[in-house]
Every structure is written in structure tokens, then in C-alpha cells.
Design an enzyme around this catalytic site. Structure first.
Site, PDB file in Angstrom:
ATOM      1  N   PHE A  79       0.835  -1.197   0.000  1.00 17.37           N
ATOM      2  CA  PHE A  79       0.000   0.000   0.000  1.00 17.37           C
ATOM      3  C   PHE A  79       0.874   1.254   0.000  1.00 17.37           C
ATOM      4  O   PHE A  79       0.609   2.217  -0.741  1.00 17.37           O
ATOM      5  CB  PHE A  79      -0.915  -0.004   1.231  1.00 17.37           C
ATOM      6  CG  PHE A  79      -2.160   0.812   1.099  1.00 17.37           C
ATOM      7  CD1 PHE A  79      -2.101   2.186   0.920  1.00 17.37           C
ATOM      8  CD2 PHE A  79      -3.412   0.209   1.176  1.00 17.37           C
ATOM      9  CE1 PHE A  79      -3.257   2.946   0.819  1.00 17.37           C
ATOM     10  CE2 PHE A  79      -4.574   0.957   1.083  1.00 17.37           C
ATOM     11  CZ  PHE A  79      -4.497   2.335   0.901  1.00 17.37           C
ATOM     12  N   PHE A  80       1.939   1.255   0.798  1.00 18.49           N
ATOM     13  CA  PHE A  80       2.844   2.405   0.813  1.00 18.49           C
ATOM     14  C   PHE A  80       3.523   2.586  -0.546  1.00 18.49           C
ATOM     15  O   PHE A  80       3.685   3.714  -1.027  1.00 18.49           O
ATOM     16  CB  PHE A  80       3.895   2.231   1.904  1.00 18.49           C
ATOM     17  CG  PHE A  80       3.407   2.559   3.292  1.00 18.49           C
ATOM     18  CD1 PHE A  80       3.095   3.865   3.653  1.00 18.49           C
ATOM     19  CD2 PHE A  80       3.277   1.566   4.254  1.00 18.49           C
ATOM     20  CE1 PHE A  80       2.653   4.177   4.932  1.00 18.49           C
ATOM     21  CE2 PHE A  80       2.839   1.863   5.535  1.00 18.49           C
ATOM     22  CZ  PHE A  80       2.526   3.169   5.877  1.00 18.49           C
ATOM     23  N   PHE A 182      -7.348   6.894   3.239  1.00 19.82           N
ATOM     24  CA  PHE A 182      -6.625   6.292   4.361  1.00 19.82           C
ATOM     25  C   PHE A 182      -7.076   4.850   4.592  1.00 19.82           C
ATOM     26  O   PHE A 182      -6.488   4.130   5.389  1.00 19.82           O
ATOM     27  CB  PHE A 182      -6.827   7.111   5.640  1.00 19.82           C
ATOM     28  CG  PHE A 182      -5.777   6.839   6.683  1.00 19.82           C
ATOM     29  CD1 PHE A 182      -4.546   7.463   6.615  1.00 19.82           C
ATOM     30  CD2 PHE A 182      -6.014   5.956   7.732  1.00 19.82           C
ATOM     31  CE1 PHE A 182      -3.555   7.214   7.565  1.00 19.82           C
ATOM     32  CE2 PHE A 182      -5.034   5.701   8.683  1.00 19.82           C
ATOM     33  CZ  PHE A 182      -3.799   6.336   8.599  1.00 19.82           C
ATOM     34  N   ARG A 322       9.835   7.962   6.580  1.00 20.72           N
ATOM     35  CA  ARG A 322       8.845   8.509   5.645  1.00 20.72           C
ATOM     36  C   ARG A 322       8.479   9.952   5.987  1.00 20.72           C
ATOM     37  O   ARG A 322       8.029  10.704   5.107  1.00 20.72           O
ATOM     38  CB  ARG A 322       7.603   7.615   5.667  1.00 20.72           C
ATOM     39  CG  ARG A 322       6.655   7.838   4.507  1.00 20.72           C
ATOM     40  CD  ARG A 322       5.552   6.789   4.491  1.00 20.72           C
ATOM     41  NE  ARG A 322       4.631   7.040   3.403  1.00 20.72           N
ATOM     42  CZ  ARG A 322       4.762   6.582   2.157  1.00 20.72           C
ATOM     43  NH1 ARG A 322       5.803   5.831   1.856  1.00 20.72           N
ATOM     44  NH2 ARG A 322       3.869   6.856   1.231  1.00 20.72           N
TER      45      ARG A 322
END
Length: 345
Positions: A79-80, A182, A322
Site C-alpha cells: 500500500f505504501f 486512508f 517517511r
């Protein structure tokens, strides 16, 4: 830690824990990213452990069987990477590539086995992770997960168009969109395989269960906005609650940060009240039958992990590379992404 990001109530009232499987989880997810060619080997070597993606999941889904947690962690890492691809497609103006990826992800979600060898490694890895997640609970859970993630893909498409057109959504538009980008209901769905059973609709949709689930996710999304605001301003983002408050509510940047923090703190206090309602609800399900006892225990597990999400999200944002934008050579370009600049013909 900057004072604006410190939350003493999290540090005091939400003890941090990690799943015992975490060290192997980190190793296996790193290997999976390499095997699926989701990131170049040099990026994996230099950055993946410091990004702490597996810490985030190992601090959330406590009690999950090892194989369930591994599937969730790999999916989360995917997902990231997908989020980064989406960002680069916007930055480098690649609408055709984005539309192609969007269609392929929708198709892979409905038929993952048929997409395991897709030429786009992001699609193939997605198919692999989804197929594994589909193996833990009945087809009804799989269909719900797919329905929720189809909505996430479409929300990312709306983000694509907003960013390429420079549209800053209003606060209300943003809050609705954020619940999808999200993936609020995806992470909530994944509480169930972690607990070992699918929850009936009547349980999941009961306000005593749904409210703390939503609050835990809203906290995570808004705290992410608070922490990532400098990164997103540097990258000309338009999707951040702080940016919407400045654009549409006339707040200064300092006032927007204060309002973000107020909403984050309110989420925490509201959750502590809702958590008690959820625990009482779980007790009421244990009606003396074997099924009731099992169902009540599953809800208790899910609610305990909603609580774990607060500390896991909090520490992730302070430890993951990140969000350490001040250490990047270029504040608008994360060092862990593949920043190919070739556009489309």
C-alpha cells in the site's frame, strides 16, 4: 520530537507493544518486497527497515496468527509503495499510466489468481497479497474487503484529478475523501482475521463497535496530516486537513496546525469513552452460549487492537523515515522512491 507533535496522553495511557513475530515479520516483508520487485534492491537495502512499515502493523494486530500478520504486513508495505507510485504519476504527469494501473487493480481485486503474473509488478504483488488475505475468512468477508478497496481505488483517482488540476477540497469534502484514501474500513476489516473470525453485520454495524473503530482511524488519518504537513506543502499536495483549513476556512498555517491538534486530541478523549461502550457491548454478546462466548471474545480482541492503533500510529510517525523530510536532500522528493521522470508520449 517537536512539541506540536507530542501527545503525552498517548505516551501515558496507550502502552506500546509489538507482536512477538515482529523480527521475522520485518525480515520476511523485506524479502517479499525484493521478490516481487516492488522497490529496487538498493532502495530496499538503504531505506526499508528505516521506514518501519512492519513496526506499524506489528503494533496494531496483536494476537493475530503469524501467517495472518505476515499477509497484512506485506499488503501494508504494498500500500505504501502504491501510494508512492500514485504520487510520482501525478508529479511526472502520467495520467495514461495511472488509468491503466487503476483498471488493473480493480480487475486484480476481483480475480487475484489471474493477475499473479501481471507485467506490472505492482499489480502482481497486489494480487499475491490479496489472494493470501482472501484465504483466512469466508467469501462474505472477501466480498466486503473487495467492495471497500474498490472504493479506495476510486478515491485515489479523485485525488489524482484534484492534484493535477490544483483543486483543494473543502474541509467536509476532504474528511469524506480521507476516510477512503486512508482506507479506514480496510484496516478495520483486517481486525477480523486477526481475531480469527468474521463478525456478523449486526455486530460490525452496531454503534458501540463502529464508533471506536472510526475514531481510531480518524486519529490515525489526522495525526498523519499533522505530521506530514511540511512534506506535503513541499510537494505541492492539496490533500491535507491543514491545507483545506487554510484554503477554505481562512486559517493561518499556525492556526490550522492548532486545529489539527485539537481534532486529534478530541479523537483520543472520545475514543476512551467509546471504548468503554464497546467493552460493555462485547460482554453483552457473551450470553452463556458457546457462540456468544466466542463472538464476545472476538469483539474484545478487535477493540483491544483499535486501542493499539493509537500508540502504533503515534510512534511510527516519529520513527519512520517517511516523515523525516528535514533530512532529505530534496524536501519534495522522498529518497526511498524510484523517481523516474519519463513522461508519456
Amino acid at each position: 520530537m517537536p512539541p506540536s507533535l507530542a501527545l503525552p496522553v498517548i505516551e501515558a495511557a496507550f502502552p506500546r507493544r509489538l507482536h512477538a513475530y515482529w523480527p521475522r515479520l520485518q525480515e520476511n516483508t523485506r524479502s517479499w518486497l525484493l521478490e516481487k520487485r516492488l522497490m529496487p534492491a538498493d532502495k530496499v537495502e538503504q531505506h526499508v527497515d528505516g521506514l518501519r512499515y512492519t513496526d506499524l502493523m506489528a503494533g496494531y494486530y496483536l494476537g493475530a496468527p503469524d501467517e495472518v500478520l505476515q499477509a497484512i504486513a506485506d499488503y501494508s508495505a504494498w500500500f505504501f509503495v502504491w501510494d508512492d507510485r500514485h504520487d510520482r504519476d501525478i508529479v511526472h504527469r502520467r495520467p495514461v499510466a495511472w488509468r491503466r494501473l487503476r483498471r488493473a487493480l480493480h480487475a486484480a481485486l476481483d480475480a487475484p489468481r489471474e493477475h499473479l503474473n501481471h507485467p506490472d509488478t505492482l499489480v502482481a504483488a497486489f494480487a499475491d497479497s490479496v489472494l493470501r488475505l482472501y484465504g483466512f475468512l469466508p467469501a462474505t468477508w472477501n466480498a466486503r474487503f473487495a467492495r471497500h478497496f474498490h472504493a479506495v481505488i476510486e478515491a485515489y483517482d479523485r485525488e489524482f484529478h484534484n492534484r493535477t488540476e490544483g483543486v483543494v477540497p473543502t474541509v467536509e469534502e476532504y474528511l469524506a475523501l480521507r476516510r477512503l484514501t486512508f482506507a479506514h474500513w480496510i484496516w478495520t476489516d483486517l481486525l477480523e482475521p486477526s481475531a480469527g473470525r468474521e463478525l456478523p453485520d449486526a455486530v460490525r454495524e452496531n454503534p458501540a463497535y463502529r464508533r471506536p473503530a472510526l475514531l481510531s482511524q480518524e486519529f490515525a488519518a489526522w495525526y498523519n496530516d499533522l505530521c506530514s504537513l511540511p512534506k506535503e506543502i513541499a510537494g505541492d499536495e492539496v490533500h491535507n486537513l491543514g491545507i483545506s483549513l487554510v484554503k477554505h476556512e481562512g486559517l493561518s498555517l499556525e492556526e490550522a496546525i492548532a486545529e489539527l491538534r485539537r481534532r486529534v486530541e478530541e479523537c483520543i478523549s472520545d475514543f476512551l469513552v467509546a471504548e468503554q461502550d464497546a467493552l460493555r457491548f462485547a460482554d453483552s454478546l457473551a450470553d452463556g452460549t458457546a457462540r456468544g462466548k466466542e463472538l464476545g471474545a472476538a469483539v474484545l480482541s478487535c477493540v483491544a487492537n483499535m486501542r493499539n492503533w493509537f500508540s502504533s500510529v503515534y510512534w511510527f510517525h516519529h520513527e519512520s523515515g517517511r516523515y523525516m523530510v528535514d533530512s532529505w536532500d530534496d524536501r519534495s522528493t522522498p529518497p526511498y522512491v524510484s523517481n523516474e521522470t519519463a513522461g508519456e508520449k
